[in-house]
Design a protein around this motif. Sequence first.
Motif, PDB file in Angstrom:
ATOM      1  N   GLU A 197       5.814   5.540  -5.092  1.00  0.00           N
ATOM      2  CA  GLU A 197       4.492   5.308  -4.768  1.00  0.00           C
ATOM      3  C   GLU A 197       4.875   5.952  -2.907  1.00  0.00           C
ATOM      4  O   GLU A 197       5.342   5.932  -2.580  1.00  0.00           O
ATOM      5  CB  GLU A 197       4.464   3.644  -4.356  1.00  0.00           C
ATOM      6  CG  GLU A 197       4.084   2.937  -5.759  1.00  0.00           C
ATOM      7  CD  GLU A 197       3.804   1.590  -6.141  1.00  0.00           C
ATOM      8  OE1 GLU A 197       3.036   1.454  -5.201  1.00  0.00           O
ATOM      9  OE2 GLU A 197       4.747   1.508  -5.869  1.00  0.00           O
ATOM     10  N   THR A 198       3.557   6.028  -2.615  1.00  0.00           N
ATOM     11  CA  THR A 198       3.346   6.597  -0.772  1.00  0.00           C
ATOM     12  C   THR A 198       2.259   5.793  -0.182  1.00  0.00           C
ATOM     13  O   THR A 198       2.671   5.334   0.947  1.00  0.00           O
ATOM     14  CB  THR A 198       2.979   7.763  -0.933  1.00  0.00           C
ATOM     15  OG1 THR A 198       1.580   8.003  -1.359  1.00  0.00           O
ATOM     16  CG2 THR A 198       3.518   9.188  -1.153  1.00  0.00           C
ATOM     17  N   CYS A 199       1.703   5.140  -0.946  1.00  0.00           N
ATOM     18  CA  CYS A 199       0.401   4.416   0.092  1.00  0.00           C
ATOM     19  C   CYS A 199       0.098   5.326   1.284  1.00  0.00           C
ATOM     20  O   CYS A 199      -0.731   4.685   2.018  1.00  0.00           O
ATOM     21  CB  CYS A 199       0.972   3.155   1.135  1.00  0.00           C
ATOM     22  SG  CYS A 199       1.469   1.754   0.624  1.00  0.00           S
ATOM     23  N   SER A 203      -2.323   7.294  -0.283  1.00  0.00           N
ATOM     24  CA  SER A 203      -3.693   8.252  -1.161  1.00  0.00           C
ATOM     25  C   SER A 203      -4.943   7.454   0.081  1.00  0.00           C
ATOM     26  O   SER A 203      -4.817   6.274   0.944  1.00  0.00           O
ATOM     27  CB  SER A 203      -3.739   7.554  -2.035  1.00  0.00           C
ATOM     28  OG  SER A 203      -3.770   5.297  -1.980  1.00  0.00           O
ATOM     29  N   THR A 247      -4.423   0.883  -3.367  1.00  0.00           N
ATOM     30  CA  THR A 247      -3.920   2.418  -3.387  1.00  0.00           C
ATOM     31  C   THR A 247      -3.270   3.325  -4.346  1.00  0.00           C
ATOM     32  O   THR A 247      -2.859   3.725  -4.602  1.00  0.00           O
ATOM     33  CB  THR A 247      -2.962   2.060  -2.965  1.00  0.00           C
ATOM     34  OG1 THR A 247      -2.354   1.095  -2.682  1.00  0.00           O
ATOM     35  CG2 THR A 247      -2.995   1.320  -1.556  1.00  0.00           C
ATOM     36  N   VAL A 284       6.195   0.636   1.901  1.00  0.00           N
ATOM     37  CA  VAL A 284       5.219   0.593   0.918  1.00  0.00           C
ATOM     38  C   VAL A 284       4.789  -0.759   0.278  1.00  0.00           C
ATOM     39  O   VAL A 284       3.962  -1.116  -0.097  1.00  0.00           O
ATOM     40  CB  VAL A 284       5.884   1.377  -0.477  1.00  0.00           C
ATOM     41  CG1 VAL A 284       5.384   1.175  -1.868  1.00  0.00           C
ATOM     42  CG2 VAL A 284       5.405   2.931   0.523  1.00  0.00           C
ATOM     43  N   HIS A 285       6.084  -1.504  -0.240  1.00  0.00           N
ATOM     44  CA  HIS A 285       6.235  -3.023  -0.302  1.00  0.00           C
ATOM     45  C   HIS A 285       5.628  -3.550   0.780  1.00  0.00           C
ATOM     46  O   HIS A 285       4.802  -4.566   0.693  1.00  0.00           O
ATOM     47  CB  HIS A 285       7.490  -3.399  -0.346  1.00  0.00           C
ATOM     48  CG  HIS A 285       8.377  -2.894  -2.389  1.00  0.00           C
ATOM     49  ND1 HIS A 285      10.085  -3.783  -2.447  1.00  0.00           N
ATOM     50  CD2 HIS A 285       7.865  -2.820  -3.454  1.00  0.00           C
ATOM     51  CE1 HIS A 285       9.699  -3.034  -4.067  1.00  0.00           C
ATOM     52  NE2 HIS A 285       8.784  -2.406  -4.663  1.00  0.00           N
ATOM     53  N   GLY A 299       2.735  -2.702   1.623  1.00  0.00           N
ATOM     54  CA  GLY A 299       1.296  -1.722   2.391  1.00  0.00           C
ATOM     55  C   GLY A 299       0.863  -1.230   2.745  1.00  0.00           C
ATOM     56  O   GLY A 299      -0.236  -0.371   3.028  1.00  0.00           O
ATOM     57  N   GLN A 300       2.205  -0.876   3.625  1.00  0.00           N
ATOM     58  CA  GLN A 300       2.316   0.638   4.393  1.00  0.00           C
ATOM     59  C   GLN A 300       2.588   1.810   3.591  1.00  0.00           C
ATOM     60  O   GLN A 300       3.305   1.919   3.020  1.00  0.00           O
ATOM     61  CB  GLN A 300       3.237  -0.096   6.151  1.00  0.00           C
ATOM     62  CG  GLN A 300       2.819  -0.973   6.649  1.00  0.00           C
ATOM     63  CD  GLN A 300       3.589  -1.511   7.150  1.00  0.00           C
ATOM     64  OE1 GLN A 300       4.963  -1.169   6.808  1.00  0.00           O
ATOM     65  NE2 GLN A 300       3.099  -1.830   8.518  1.00  0.00           N
ATOM     66  N   SER A 301       2.395   3.295   4.648  1.00  0.00           N
ATOM     67  CA  SER A 301       2.340   4.599   4.028  1.00  0.00           C
ATOM     68  C   SER A 301       3.738   4.824   4.299  1.00  0.00           C
ATOM     69  O   SER A 301       4.230   4.027   4.976  1.00  0.00           O
ATOM     70  CB  SER A 301       1.161   5.203   5.191  1.00  0.00           C
ATOM     71  OG  SER A 301       2.036   5.273   6.456  1.00  0.00           O
TER      72      SER A 301
END
Length: 658
Positions: free
Chosen positions: A34-36, A38, A78, A364-365, A367-369
């Motif tokens: 995951e990267t956030c 997108s 995301t 990422v956890h 909600g940030q890139s």
Amino acid sequence: MSRSAGQTRFPHLLSPLRIGSVEVRNRIFSSGHETCLSDGPKIGADLIAYHEARAKGGAGLIICEIGLIDERARPGSTVLSAASDDCIAGYSRLAQAVHSHGAKLFAQMFHPGRDSWGSVHGGAGLAFAPSPAPNERFRVIPRAMPASMVWEVISLYGDAAARMKRAGLDGVEIVASHGFLPAQFMNERTNWRSDEFGGSFANRLRFIREVALDMRRKAGDDFVIGMRISGDELSDDGLEPRDVVSICSALDGDNLLDFYHLVMGTMSQLRGSQAVVPPMDTALAQPAAVASAIRKKVKRPVFAAGRINHAVLAEELIASGQLDMCAMTRSLISDPEFPKKVLADRLDDIRLCIGCNQACIGRVHNGQSVSCIQFPESGRELKYGTIKQATQKKTIAVVGGGPAGLKAAAIAAARGHDVTLFEKAARVGGQGLLAQRLPGRSEFGGLVTNLEHEAKLAGVRIRTRTVVTSEMVMNLHTQAVVLATGAKPRYPQLEMIEGAPIIDAWQAIRDEVNVGTRIVIADWRCDWIGLGLAEKYAQAGHHVRLAVTGGEPGQAIQSYVRNHSLAKLHKLGVEIVPYARVIGADSDSVYFEHALSGDAIICEDVNTLILAQGHSADTELEEQLRGSLEELHVIGDCLSPRTAEEAVREGLEVGSIV
């Protein structure tokens, strides 16, 4: 053409590999994560720039993060969508960018099943799974899928793979890892069905077989199809190594899958989740043993991911026949040019991952890139991916050699400025030197090593054992000054009786004071300091009580790191006192106020109180210089005490504009 020194030293790691119809140039790949980054459920410019940087840096293969094949199972806004033709354009642009640098691109095909962590509505999602087996971690009890829905989902996997083929990708990876939907079907502990998809071993494998077959029918024999699976889910109801060896061996006989990618852990229980992105205080290459066992049973390549953080280790794993390809994902986050540096035999220039989990999965956890504590350029490629040379060369003084100062100096020098960094201590590193002294945190010292090396490579002059005064700064006649003077331990106002045995966390970490056998740690920040001190003294045989102002120790740090540490403290017998705000102490007791109720909490029979109460900014030099200089920048803890992540990022930002 003569071989490079890197090729000679790492002949296996740097050799090409045939995966189905595709040949990758080396055995280093970036696994799906995951990267956030997108653009909602679509691939946008930020995500393309992120993966392109790793392709340009020499990775042989990029596996793009999870693409949802069924919008009914969406766990968050995301998560990329592969469920309609709307996704093709974005994936196509990504493929063109990755291919332009000689790397191959696969995409992950994903359905969470019971392991759903949310919904686009902000509440709990409606989860579907083979059976109503609960997910303990996310408190989800799924709805059992009717057989008609199972067949429908199988077809959705095939449709998504066909879209990836149309988009120009080289292959796909079925995400059967970490307890997600395909694993739930294969696992007799989570599959209680009595129809054609449950019961016998063959029936439990029917789902994954039908998925692979449908993908093959719709995407063709020349399209790579592989599977990621956990070698051990490390949970009460998870797949075990013997299960996974049998599964991969059976599937290999079908000639439908082109590779097997081994990871560890599960998303369904806290214990198993610690292995999803293993922290620094865990064994390297954990999946290697089960991957090796599988490699002996299958004809297709076997990949592995999990703390394979050094080229020497990766070479050994491949040369010994345990693996065919190594995921070095966090290594590529901390240094996108890792493969190129290996090829050029520039190992000392590699910015090795330290496994802190702070700015990669930690962001990422939240909600940030995705980014990196020591390389904040990661995830910010469009803004900081290229160092822009300064239009006018300046003489710059950086005061303070902690993470903030080192990064600011390195970037400013790389842009062409004449930079001198001043540090009052004998070594640069600041609080990074303290962090590495705690149990399980030795790799944190790599942050200091890497930043110092980066600064020296850029041409920064480093002067240690130098106390900088305002008079000295004025006499330097520099065009810009960057203050990164850090912070000091914070001492709150307490009701104290003379003789109360009290020390601060820095004194404890440095072993500057002898402590008693019964210790209370008053932890205000709920971060790695309190956890580390508790482990340090419990290991030494002391009776330890860890009193935190929050609901649990470590709640301010990434969950896998916190939970791994809490498991150790439990085994060591450390007492946890939650919601405790320290207010005073006497010769043998420490007094707290409950942070919620305001009631008194008393810890008696105490020899030593250790204060881990955060830090106070060192602003003395700033106050003396304010208004006297044309260009003065303040960064890191002397601006506001936080963490190394913010310090290094601010160093990047200031170094880019001075």
